[in-house]
Write a protein that holds these residues in place. Sequence first.
Motif, PDB file in Angstrom:
ATOM      1  N   ASP A  89      81.559  74.788  14.168  1.00 38.95           N
ATOM      2  CA  ASP A  89      81.175  74.820  12.768  1.00 38.95           C
ATOM      3  C   ASP A  89      79.763  75.391  12.646  1.00 38.95           C
ATOM      4  OD1 ASP A  89      83.528  73.648  11.737  1.00 38.95           O
ATOM      5  OD2 ASP A  89      82.788  71.640  12.259  1.00 38.95           O
ATOM      6  N   LEU A  90      79.509  76.040  11.529  1.00 41.08           N
ATOM      7  CA  LEU A  90      78.227  76.686  11.293  1.00 41.08           C
ATOM      8  C   LEU A  90      77.109  75.655  11.124  1.00 41.08           C
ATOM      9  CD1 LEU A  90      76.810  79.471  10.486  1.00 41.08           C
ATOM     10  CD2 LEU A  90      77.215  78.737   8.125  1.00 41.08           C
ATOM     11  N   ASN A  91      75.952  75.957  11.691  1.00 41.30           N
ATOM     12  CA  ASN A  91      74.742  75.185  11.439  1.00 41.30           C
ATOM     13  C   ASN A  91      73.560  76.148  11.424  1.00 41.30           C
ATOM     14  OD1 ASN A  91      73.121  72.975  10.907  1.00 41.30           O
ATOM     15  ND2 ASN A  91      73.975  71.736  12.558  1.00 41.30           N
ATOM     16  N   PHE A  92      72.403  75.643  11.048  1.00 41.24           N
ATOM     17  CA  PHE A  92      71.216  76.472  10.925  1.00 41.24           C
ATOM     18  C   PHE A  92      70.116  75.943  11.843  1.00 41.24           C
ATOM     19  CE2 PHE A  92      73.434  76.687   6.868  1.00 41.24           C
ATOM     20  CZ  PHE A  92      73.555  78.063   6.698  1.00 41.24           C
ATOM     21  N   ALA A  93      69.584  76.822  12.655  1.00 45.56           N
ATOM     22  CA  ALA A  93      68.454  76.476  13.524  1.00 45.56           C
ATOM     23  C   ALA A  93      67.160  76.931  12.860  1.00 45.56           C
ATOM     24  CB  ALA A  93      68.613  77.154  14.879  1.00 45.56           C
ATOM     25  N   GLN A  94      66.145  76.102  12.934  1.00 43.50           N
ATOM     26  CA  GLN A  94      64.822  76.418  12.390  1.00 43.50           C
ATOM     27  C   GLN A  94      63.753  76.066  13.411  1.00 43.50           C
ATOM     28  OE1 GLN A  94      64.271  74.219   8.747  1.00 43.50           O
ATOM     29  NE2 GLN A  94      64.499  76.062   7.533  1.00 43.50           N
ATOM     30  N   PHE A  95      62.692  76.862  13.446  1.00 43.98           N
ATOM     31  CA  PHE A  95      61.613  76.559  14.374  1.00 43.98           C
ATOM     32  C   PHE A  95      60.314  77.166  13.873  1.00 43.98           C
ATOM     33  CE2 PHE A  95      63.674  80.446  15.715  1.00 43.98           C
ATOM     34  CZ  PHE A  95      62.676  81.287  16.181  1.00 43.98           C
ATOM     35  N   ASP A  96      59.215  76.782  14.510  1.00 45.99           N
ATOM     36  CA  ASP A  96      57.893  77.247  14.103  1.00 45.99           C
ATOM     37  C   ASP A  96      57.613  78.629  14.671  1.00 45.99           C
ATOM     38  OD1 ASP A  96      57.333  74.907  12.704  1.00 45.99           O
ATOM     39  OD2 ASP A  96      56.518  73.911  14.489  1.00 45.99           O
ATOM     40  N   TRP A  97      56.962  79.443  13.865  1.00 41.56           N
ATOM     41  CA  TRP A  97      56.578  80.795  14.267  1.00 41.56           C
ATOM     42  C   TRP A  97      55.535  80.757  15.377  1.00 41.56           C
ATOM     43  CZ3 TRP A  97      58.070  85.661  12.580  1.00 41.56           C
ATOM     44  CH2 TRP A  97      57.292  86.730  13.035  1.00 41.56           C
ATOM     45  N   GLU A 113      69.515  74.620  20.626  1.00 43.56           N
ATOM     46  CA  GLU A 113      70.113  73.436  21.257  1.00 43.56           C
ATOM     47  C   GLU A 113      70.178  72.268  20.281  1.00 43.56           C
ATOM     48  OE1 GLU A 113      71.522  73.242  24.270  1.00 43.56           O
ATOM     49  OE2 GLU A 113      71.179  75.403  24.397  1.00 43.56           O
ATOM     50  N   GLU A 114      69.110  72.071  19.539  1.00 43.64           N
ATOM     51  CA  GLU A 114      69.063  70.953  18.598  1.00 43.64           C
ATOM     52  C   GLU A 114      70.117  71.116  17.498  1.00 43.64           C
ATOM     53  OE1 GLU A 114      65.768  68.610  15.826  1.00 43.64           O
ATOM     54  OE2 GLU A 114      65.462  70.726  16.317  1.00 43.64           O
ATOM     55  N   ALA A 115      70.153  72.307  16.873  1.00 38.90           N
ATOM     56  CA  ALA A 115      71.104  72.526  15.781  1.00 38.90           C
ATOM     57  C   ALA A 115      72.538  72.537  16.292  1.00 38.90           C
ATOM     58  CB  ALA A 115      70.785  73.838  15.068  1.00 38.90           C
ATOM     59  N   GLY A 116      72.757  73.055  17.492  1.00 43.29           N
ATOM     60  CA  GLY A 116      74.100  73.117  18.052  1.00 43.29           C
ATOM     61  C   GLY A 116      74.676  71.759  18.393  1.00 43.29           C
ATOM     62  N   SER A 117      73.819  70.758  18.585  1.00 49.35           N
ATOM     63  CA  SER A 117      74.292  69.408  18.930  1.00 49.35           C
ATOM     64  C   SER A 117      74.547  68.545  17.697  1.00 49.35           C
ATOM     65  CB  SER A 117      73.264  68.706  19.824  1.00 49.35           C
ATOM     66  OG  SER A 117      72.055  68.472  19.116  1.00 49.35           O
ATOM     67  N   MET A 118      74.205  69.065  16.515  1.00 51.19           N
ATOM     68  CA  MET A 118      74.374  68.291  15.283  1.00 51.19           C
ATOM     69  C   MET A 118      75.787  68.468  14.741  1.00 51.19           C
ATOM     70  SD  MET A 118      70.849  69.138  13.220  1.00 51.19           S
ATOM     71  CE  MET A 118      69.237  68.805  13.929  1.00 51.19           C
ATOM     72  N   LEU A 119      76.377  67.375  14.269  1.00 51.39           N
ATOM     73  CA  LEU A 119      77.684  67.452  13.633  1.00 51.39           C
ATOM     74  C   LEU A 119      77.561  67.819  12.158  1.00 51.39           C
ATOM     75  CD1 LEU A 119      79.545  64.383  15.208  1.00 51.39           C
ATOM     76  CD2 LEU A 119      79.630  66.798  15.898  1.00 51.39           C
TER      77      LEU A 119
END
Length: 213
Positions: A89-97, A113-119
């Motif tokens: 399922d689609l999720n969105f990863a965000q991080f600091d520049w 990794e963080e976003a991919g592990s979220m349901l």
Amino acid sequence: MQNFERRRDRFDLFDSMESPAVNLCFRMDLPDFRPWCKEQDLAPFHVLLCAVLRSILKIENFRYRVFEGEVIRIERLLPSFTVVNQHFDLNFAQFDWSDDVRTFVANGQAAREEAGSMLELNRKYAGMSPREAKDQVFVTCMPWLDFTSIQHPMASLATPDIPSLAWGRFSAGPDGGLQLPFSVQAHHGFVDGYHIHLLAQQIAAELAAIMQA
């Protein structure tokens, strides 16, 4: 905003249309940066993402947004991109520049990794304020596909001011380079085909500069 004011009449023209978006999909030529990434132990997707976002900031027309009915110019970018979780399922990863490519890549990989592990949908992304959302571009990568067109989703047909970018599967290009399908959607009041051409050129130049640094 002086440069924008020269486009004010163009903005008013396109912004009055039901959909002011321009959407181009083309084959982009790049230097083959994958061997360099392998030598440096850096993920090619994240290196390319770094080059793409650096390029967005260097072409002013991609920095314009509409907020509360007024045109603004963003001064920063919050990197984000789509990932698939364990259920695809689609999720969105965000991080600091980070201006340092290695830190940028490390931050991006951690965010993946963080976003991919979220349901559920990334709570940080879902909690962005409308103004915070303007400090981004929408990025997706479909490395399985050599696509020829794409329709990006928009919250409203009338508000495509946050650019949407997508790219697909790498293939061999001329003179030992790379080619890949690349899509750019933006507000036509801000961005013309010429600016998309400039973006493609800048991305190639940024990759060359990263490899030479």
